[in-house]
Design an enzyme around this catalytic site. Structure first.
Site, PDB file in Angstrom:
ATOM      1  N   GLY A 303       0.820  -1.198   0.000  1.00  0.00           N
ATOM      2  CA  GLY A 303       0.000   0.000   0.000  1.00  0.00           C
ATOM      3  C   GLY A 303       0.861   1.259   0.000  1.00  0.00           C
ATOM      4  N   SER A 304       0.406   2.288   0.713  1.00  0.00           N
ATOM      5  CA  SER A 304       1.020   3.612   0.609  1.00  0.00           C
ATOM      6  C   SER A 304       2.436   3.707   1.149  1.00  0.00           C
ATOM      7  CB  SER A 304       0.139   4.652   1.319  1.00  0.00           C
ATOM      8  OG  SER A 304      -1.083   4.812   0.622  1.00  0.00           O
ATOM      9  N   VAL A 305       2.926   2.717   1.867  1.00  0.00           N
ATOM     10  CA  VAL A 305       4.338   2.718   2.257  1.00  0.00           C
ATOM     11  C   VAL A 305       5.212   2.780   1.003  1.00  0.00           C
ATOM     12  CG1 VAL A 305       6.166   1.396   3.398  1.00  0.00           C
ATOM     13  CG2 VAL A 305       3.899   1.465   4.406  1.00  0.00           C
ATOM     14  N   PHE A 306       4.690   2.205  -0.087  1.00  0.00           N
ATOM     15  CA  PHE A 306       5.439   2.174  -1.353  1.00  0.00           C
ATOM     16  C   PHE A 306       5.544   3.567  -1.985  1.00  0.00           C
ATOM     17  CE2 PHE A 306       6.005   1.189  -5.915  1.00  0.00           C
ATOM     18  CZ  PHE A 306       7.068   0.298  -5.837  1.00  0.00           C
ATOM     19  N   LYS A 307       4.725   4.505  -1.538  1.00  0.00           N
ATOM     20  CA  LYS A 307       4.844   5.877  -2.045  1.00  0.00           C
ATOM     21  C   LYS A 307       6.227   6.466  -1.753  1.00  0.00           C
ATOM     22  CE  LYS A 307      -0.094   6.890  -1.680  1.00  0.00           C
ATOM     23  NZ  LYS A 307      -1.153   7.483  -0.842  1.00  0.00           N
TER      24      LYS A 307
END
Length: 579
Positions: A303-307
């Site tokens: 999820g948004s950790v990959f941002k």
């Protein structure tokens, strides 16, 4: 006729005698070490039959934490008693006085015993050094103070340490040139498996006392301490785990109700795993069940950790100027986001508040110039490939972590051409998979200014006399990494997640140390409404010491975020550092 019958009977009896004599010759002289299809060693069995034996150590190498504390076992000075004492007169009063127990307790325990035993049963008494010395100075046959190794049902960092088995088939497959006994344990999973060649037993340690037919001591024969022929064994595997922190982390994970997930804590400067908790917990009665899988080494949707990856690429591509704003009232495909309207945000606030629309737009723009940028930056930050330490040791390849998965960005390269798929991938959805360990090491890499290192679970292996067999030095992961400038900008972004009022990590602002990090919520099963919830970061912000990931897999929307668990662990580390 009568003489004929007598002759036949004599021949029959003689034949039977010859068969019996032949059988005895075969047993006594030919097959003494491999009798019957079970390969029974008759010499050993004969000795065992007239011996009373207490095994003190199976000879397999042991695991210790970074401070020298035993992990999977406990070494306790204990009182060992042999059952033949019931047939002897011995100074029971002196032993009772030394250990501070009554004579009746000692007598009762010995009367009930059929074999040598540790006094106290499941809760053995722990002797002091002076008590042990006093007991052994009395030189009473059948009474000893020894260091007993007691194995725990629940080992700290159980999945990391791993399990053993005694499979004969596996022994022959793995060690065809070695004659291992049926009782010899071999590694099955975890560090037990990856360090198995170091850990293999070279012989057990035991107390042996020869007895007569009535069970009494044979005249003139004393108790013998039998140990491996090689005094350098068993070896000591010194892990990077801090036992105290590990045990507290396990308690906190369970208190927060994590059924599938856990935490990874890395020492940034040493690139070492300080604590690793995986749930579901390992069940010793079902060592190959669901709890055997180390979830911290298993790839999941971030999820948004990959941002963090997308943001690093955007910085390098100069795709987001400070004055540029993004409409964060929209979803990644341009529709109104009725659930989460964030307004117009710049790049930094978009990262802090985790605006999907910003990273969808940026990724689509960058992909037009560099279609491979997401995979490229995921590699630069260590999310693809193995994170754990590996290298050559004495011409043998050693991979410390067992079954560590390697992560991926694209399942199908053709998807890189689809703007919608690029947008989904840029926010850590679609095909993106990575492990909690890799995410933690990404945070460590950023905190170190872009230096990307392999992560150790074992710092060294020692012989039994504490001399070092092998010392595992820090190793770079290899390949490209982000620049110091990009790392600095990423540090600022990660800190703003906590300091901005509407940042997804704002609840961590009041901690006793400054924290930087990134949250993530990944949709994993739309029908069941299941999510992966993450918080990953490092601390202290200005002098980074630890990188930490807290994650809950396949949970529900109404479950708590990971910031409370992250906060719990930070407080544990802060409190320990104040001691």
């Amino acid at each position: 006729m009568k003489k004929k019958r007598m002759r036949l009977l004599a021949i029959f009896l003689t034949t039977c005698m010859l068969i019996l004599i032949g059988r005895l010759v075969y047993i006594q002289l030919v097959s003494t070490e491999s009798f019957s299809k079970h390969d029974i060693n008759l010499l050993e069995a004969s000795v065992d039959q007239r011996s009373q034996i207490l095994k003190i150590d199976d000879g397999r190498g042991k695991f210790y934490d970074r401070n020298g504390e035993p992990l999977a076992h406990e070494e306790i000075p204990t009182l060992v008693l042999f059952p033949f004492l019931k047939k002897m007169t011995w100074p029971i009063d002196e032993i009772a006085s030394i250990i501070g127990r009554s004579e009746s307790e000692l007598k009762r325990a010995i009367e009930q015993a059929d074999e040598p035993f540790v006094f106290g049963g499941d809760e053995p008494i722990e002797l002091t050094a002076s008590q042990s010395k006093a007991i052994n100075q009395l030189k009473i046959p059948g009474v000893f103070a020894v260091n007993e190794k007691l194995y725990h049902n629940q080992t700290p960092a159980a999945q990391l340490i791993g399990t053993t088995n005694i499979s004969d088939a596996e022994k022959k497959k793995r060690y065809p040139d070695m004659n291992l006994s049926p009782e010899t344990k071999i590694g099955n999973t975890g560090l037990q498996r990856t360090f198995d060649e170091f850990l293999l037993s070279s012989g057990e340690s035991k107390l042996v006392f020869h007895v007569d037919a009535s069970g009494g001591p044979m005249f003139g024969v004393d108790v013998k301490y039998v140990e491996p022929a090689n005094p350098l064994y068993p070896v000591k595997v010194v892990t990077t785990i801090d036992k105290e922190i590990q045990e507290k982390a396990e308690k906190l994970v369970d208190e927060r109700g994590i059924k599938k997930g856990g935490i990874v804590l890395i020492d940034i400067k040493k690139s070492e795993i300080v604590a690793m908790v995986s749930r579901p917990a390992l069940n010793v009665k079902d060592p190959n069940g669901a709890g055997a899988v180390n979830m911290m080494l298993t790839q999941k949707t971030p999820g948004s950790v990959f941002k963090t990856v997308t943001a690093a690429a955007a910085i390098d591509h100069k795709a987001a100027s400070p004055s540029r704003t993004f409409n964060c009232n929209l979803t990644i495909d341009g529709r109104t986001d009725k659930q989460r309207e964030l307004g117009m945000l710049n790049f930094e606030s978009s990262f802090a508040q985790s605006c999907n629309r910003t990273f969808a737009e940026l990724s689509q723009e960058i992909a037009e110039k560099d279609p491979d940028f997401l995979e490229s930056y995921a590699k630069k930050l260590g999310l693809i490939g193995e994170t754990g330490w590996q290298g050559d040791v004495y011409h043998t390849r050693v991979t410390q972590l067992y079954h560590e998965q390697t992560g991926k960005v694209w399942h199908d390269a053709d998807l890189k051409k689809d703007p919608k798929m690029i947008a989904k991938t840029a926010i850590g959805q679609q095909d993106v998979q990575t492990t909690p360990l890799a995410i933690a090491n990404m945070m460590a890499t950023i905190a170190r200014g872009g230096k990307k290192e392999q992560v150790k679970a074992v710092s060294k292996v020692e012989f039994n006399n504490s001399t070092t067999v092998v010392d595992f030095k820090n190793q770079d992961m290899g390949g490209e990494t982000i620049s110091p400038y990009t790392a600095m900008k990423m540090q600022q972004l990660l800190r703003k997640v906590v300091t901005e009022d509407k940042g997804t990590g704002a609840s961590l602002r009041d901690l006793p140390v400054e924290v930087a990090g990134k949250s993530g919520t990944a949709q994993t099963n739309m029908e069941k409404g299941e999510l992966n919830k993450w918080f990953a970061g490092y601390f202290p912000y200005k002098n980074p010491q630890y990188a930490l990931v807290a994650v809950n897999f396949e949970t529900k929307e109404n479950s708590t975020s990971m910031t409370p668990l992250f906060s719990d662990i930070v407080k544990v580390l802060y409190s320990k550092d104040q001691d």
